[in-house]
Design a protein around this motif. Structure first.
Motif, short mmCIF file in Angstrom:
data_model
loop_
_atom_site.label_atom_id
_atom_site.label_comp_id
_atom_site.label_asym_id
_atom_site.label_seq_id
_atom_site.Cartn_x
_atom_site.Cartn_y
_atom_site.Cartn_z
N ILE A 343 -74.83 106.16 164.31
CA ILE A 343 -73.84 105.64 163.37
C ILE A 343 -74.37 104.33 162.77
CG2 ILE A 343 -71.48 104.75 163.11
CD1 ILE A 343 -70.65 106.50 165.41
N ASP A 344 -74.17 104.16 161.45
CA ASP A 344 -74.56 102.91 160.80
C ASP A 344 -73.58 101.81 161.20
OD1 ASP A 344 -76.74 103.98 159.46
OD2 ASP A 344 -75.55 104.62 157.75
N LEU A 345 -74.09 100.80 161.86
CA LEU A 345 -73.26 99.69 162.33
C LEU A 345 -73.73 98.38 161.70
CD1 LEU A 345 -73.22 100.57 166.15
CD2 LEU A 345 -71.39 101.02 164.50
N TYR A 346 -72.81 97.45 161.54
CA TYR A 346 -73.16 96.12 161.04
C TYR A 346 -72.11 95.12 161.52
CZ TYR A 346 -69.51 96.72 157.44
OH TYR A 346 -68.32 96.91 156.79
N ILE A 347 -72.43 93.84 161.46
CA ILE A 347 -71.49 92.80 161.87
C ILE A 347 -70.52 92.54 160.72
CG2 ILE A 347 -71.21 90.40 162.58
CD1 ILE A 347 -73.97 90.51 163.82
N THR A 348 -69.25 92.76 160.97
CA THR A 348 -68.24 92.54 159.93
C THR A 348 -67.62 91.15 159.99
OG1 THR A 348 -66.52 93.51 161.33
CG2 THR A 348 -67.69 95.00 159.85
N SER A 349 -67.71 90.50 161.14
CA SER A 349 -67.09 89.19 161.28
C SER A 349 -67.66 88.47 162.49
CB SER A 349 -65.56 89.35 161.44
OG SER A 349 -64.94 88.11 161.71
N VAL A 350 -67.75 87.14 162.38
CA VAL A 350 -68.08 86.29 163.53
C VAL A 350 -67.04 85.16 163.54
CG1 VAL A 350 -69.80 84.88 164.71
CG2 VAL A 350 -70.54 86.81 163.29
N LEU A 351 -65.98 85.38 164.30
CA LEU A 351 -64.89 84.41 164.36
C LEU A 351 -65.18 83.37 165.43
CD1 LEU A 351 -61.81 86.83 164.19
CD2 LEU A 351 -62.66 85.37 162.35
N HIS A 352 -64.91 82.12 165.10
CA HIS A 352 -65.14 81.03 166.05
C HIS A 352 -63.90 80.15 166.10
CE1 HIS A 352 -67.58 78.55 168.63
NE2 HIS A 352 -67.46 77.48 167.85
N SER A 353 -63.33 80.01 167.31
CA SER A 353 -62.13 79.18 167.49
C SER A 353 -62.37 78.20 168.63
CB SER A 353 -60.92 80.06 167.83
OG SER A 353 -60.60 80.93 166.76
N THR A 354 -61.94 76.95 168.42
CA THR A 354 -62.18 75.92 169.43
C THR A 354 -60.95 75.03 169.61
OG1 THR A 354 -63.07 74.34 167.82
CG2 THR A 354 -64.64 75.82 168.91
N PHE A 355 -60.98 74.31 170.72
CA PHE A 355 -59.94 73.33 171.05
C PHE A 355 -60.62 72.17 171.74
CE2 PHE A 355 -57.59 71.47 174.58
CZ PHE A 355 -56.41 71.04 173.98
N VAL A 356 -60.15 70.94 171.45
CA VAL A 356 -60.67 69.78 172.16
C VAL A 356 -59.58 68.72 172.27
CG1 VAL A 356 -61.59 68.68 170.06
CG2 VAL A 356 -62.52 68.06 172.32
N GLN A 357 -59.52 68.09 173.43
CA GLN A 357 -58.62 66.96 173.66
C GLN A 357 -59.41 65.88 174.38
OE1 GLN A 357 -54.71 67.75 175.38
NE2 GLN A 357 -54.77 65.83 176.55
N VAL A 358 -59.42 64.68 173.79
CA VAL A 358 -60.11 63.53 174.38
C VAL A 358 -59.10 62.42 174.56
CG1 VAL A 358 -61.92 61.80 174.04
CG2 VAL A 358 -62.32 64.16 173.34
N ASP A 359 -58.92 61.98 175.80
CA ASP A 359 -57.95 60.92 176.09
C ASP A 359 -58.49 59.99 177.16
OD1 ASP A 359 -57.61 62.33 178.48
OD2 ASP A 359 -55.80 63.34 177.80
N GLU A 360 -57.60 59.16 177.74
CA GLU A 360 -58.03 58.17 178.71
C GLU A 360 -58.63 58.80 179.96
OE1 GLU A 360 -54.64 56.30 176.37
OE2 GLU A 360 -55.05 58.24 177.32
N GLU A 361 -58.19 59.98 180.33
CA GLU A 361 -58.66 60.61 181.56
C GLU A 361 -60.00 61.31 181.41
OE1 GLU A 361 -55.65 63.20 183.01
OE2 GLU A 361 -54.19 61.59 183.38
N GLY A 362 -60.24 61.91 180.24
CA GLY A 362 -61.48 62.66 180.06
C GLY A 362 -61.40 63.59 178.88
#
Length: 416
Positions: A343-362
């Motif tokens: 079967i002919d296959l290809y990459i249709t999407s590369v989704l990237h999701s992130t989260f970050v929290q920087v505070d006094e603790e770390g």
């Protein structure tokens, strides 16, 4: 204070996290409990290649997203594409190898290095939570080459499952896995499943660490942070004075904040006034990074930096295509015959999701990369580093020289 005409910026590593994780400093304090890992030449080559990819993908995104907060995990992107690479063949494989920095390396070296890097990262610092998870979900009835499954299970420890993609609940199963692996920080990545989608290859990275030297919340004050247009916004500015590794030159100030037992650290880069942040980012490559890391020295440092918390999402197809991987996204040119030769296959999407929290603790950070496979049918006080304008930072491991996370920010928002 004079308005600062920079673009918004924030980097959190390497990896890392940009992934890629890099050495905090050649002269960084290495605590007794942690023994630096002995890397083979092949492992070192893969980390170097991954870091090069981190710089390239980050710079490409920065060039396309002016005046926005950016936070990515090159590590996560690399892992997801690394699994996908095991299904590529011909020109598609060559293009992916060039972009990922693997040209000239054989498949076994690449896969073994991913496996060994995972073992190192999740165990290097007992005071830091570092988790990496991989999974492959394919359409029920779609035949997948057993060798492709075996390789990704052996070297990426990938969970593999067939799902009825026609069932509306299929996306919820994958999203639940993502939510679990990111400790509820990233949710609902997959909105729907296209009838022509055959497979999802998913990587999740989770990082949580306390600063080795925590900030005192009582010292946090509301201060101005200057945006690219010159306007000032309020932010919660943390304060600390400590002996830290730093590097100040005519173009920027940089400081390293270690986590836990100092197995990981965040390196923050603040351009001098009059030096655009994006110009500094554009200088990042293997040689510049090595030079910067080699110039950090310990000294008493006063640091004032903002708290921030944000989420970031991006479709990476345009960025990866610009770097030279375009053939992988072409329906009739891509070759993923090592997944299914019929079967002919290809990459249709590369989704990237992130989260970050920087505070006094770390810092708490998470990232997910989903590859979808479809088919055709200077300040005067040199002891003070006051981070009140756009900056970037990198979270990285100081032993394996890999990068975990990277980002860019100019508005230290705190999103709930």
């Amino acid at each position: 204070m004079e308005a600062i005409m920079y673009r918004k910026a924030l980097i959190l590593f390497y990896s890392i996290f940009l992934l890629l994780i890099m050495q905090c400093s050649d002269t960084a304090m290495k605590p007794g409990p942690i023994d630096p890992p002995n890397l083979t030449p092949a492992q070192r080559e893969v980390i170097t290649a991954s870091n090069s990819f981190a710089f390239n993908i980050f710079k490409e995104i920065v060039n396309n997203e002016a005046d926005t907060n950016i936070f990515i995990s090159p590590l996560s992107i690399s892992y997801a594409l690394g699994m996908t690479y095991n299904g590529a063949e011909g020109e598609t494989k060559e293009a992916m190898a060039d972009v990922l920095g693997f040209a000239g390396m054989d498949d076994l070296e690449i896969n073994e290095s991913y496996r060994d890097l995972t073992k190192t990262l999740i165990t290097i610092d007992p005071e830091v939570i570092m988790e990496i998870a991989n999974s492959i979900w394919y359409r029920q009835g779609f035949e997948v080459e057993q060798e492709f499954i075996d390789i990704n299970q052996e070297y990426f420890d990938a969970y593999v499952a067939a799902l009825n993609f026609n069932n509306p609940g299929a996306k919820d199963i994958i999203n639940d896995w993502i939510e679990e692996k990111t400790h509820d920080k990233i949710q609902d990545v997959i909105k729907q499943i296209d009838p022509l989608t055959m497979m999802f290859l998913v990587n999740a990275v989770y990082f949580k660490a306390a600063w080795k030297y925590e900030f005192d919340p009582d010292d946090t004050e509301v201060e101005d942070f200057y945006l690219s247009g010159g306007a000032a916004v309020d932010c919660d500015m943390m304060h600390q004075e400590n002996e830290l590794f730093r590097y100040f030159n005519d173009n920027f100030q940089a400081v390293q904040l270690p986590y836990g037992d100092a197995g990981f650290c965040m390196s923050i880069f603040l351009p001098r006034q009059g030096h655009p942040l994006d110009d500094l980012i554009d200088q990042m490559d293997d040689d510049a990074w090595s030079d910067w890391m080699g110039n950090f020295t310990a000294d008493t440092t006063i640091i004032k930096m903002p708290k921030f918390k944000l989420k970031y999402d991006r479709e990476l197809k345009p960025d990866l295509a610009a770097l030279g991987m375009g053939i992988a996204f072409e329906p009739y040119d891509a070759d993923f015959s090592r997944i299914n030769p019929e079967i002919d296959l290809y990459i249709t999407s590369v989704l990237h999701s992130t989260f970050v929290q920087v505070d006094e603790e770390g810092t708490e950070a998470a990232a997910v990369t989903v590859v979808e496979i479809g088919t055709t049918s200077i300040d005067p006080n040199e002891n003070l580093m006051h981070i009140n304008r756009p900056f970037f930072f990198v979270i990285h491991d100081q032993y394996t020289d890999a990068i975990l996370f990277m980002g860019k920010i100019s508005n230290p928002v705190w999103e709930d």
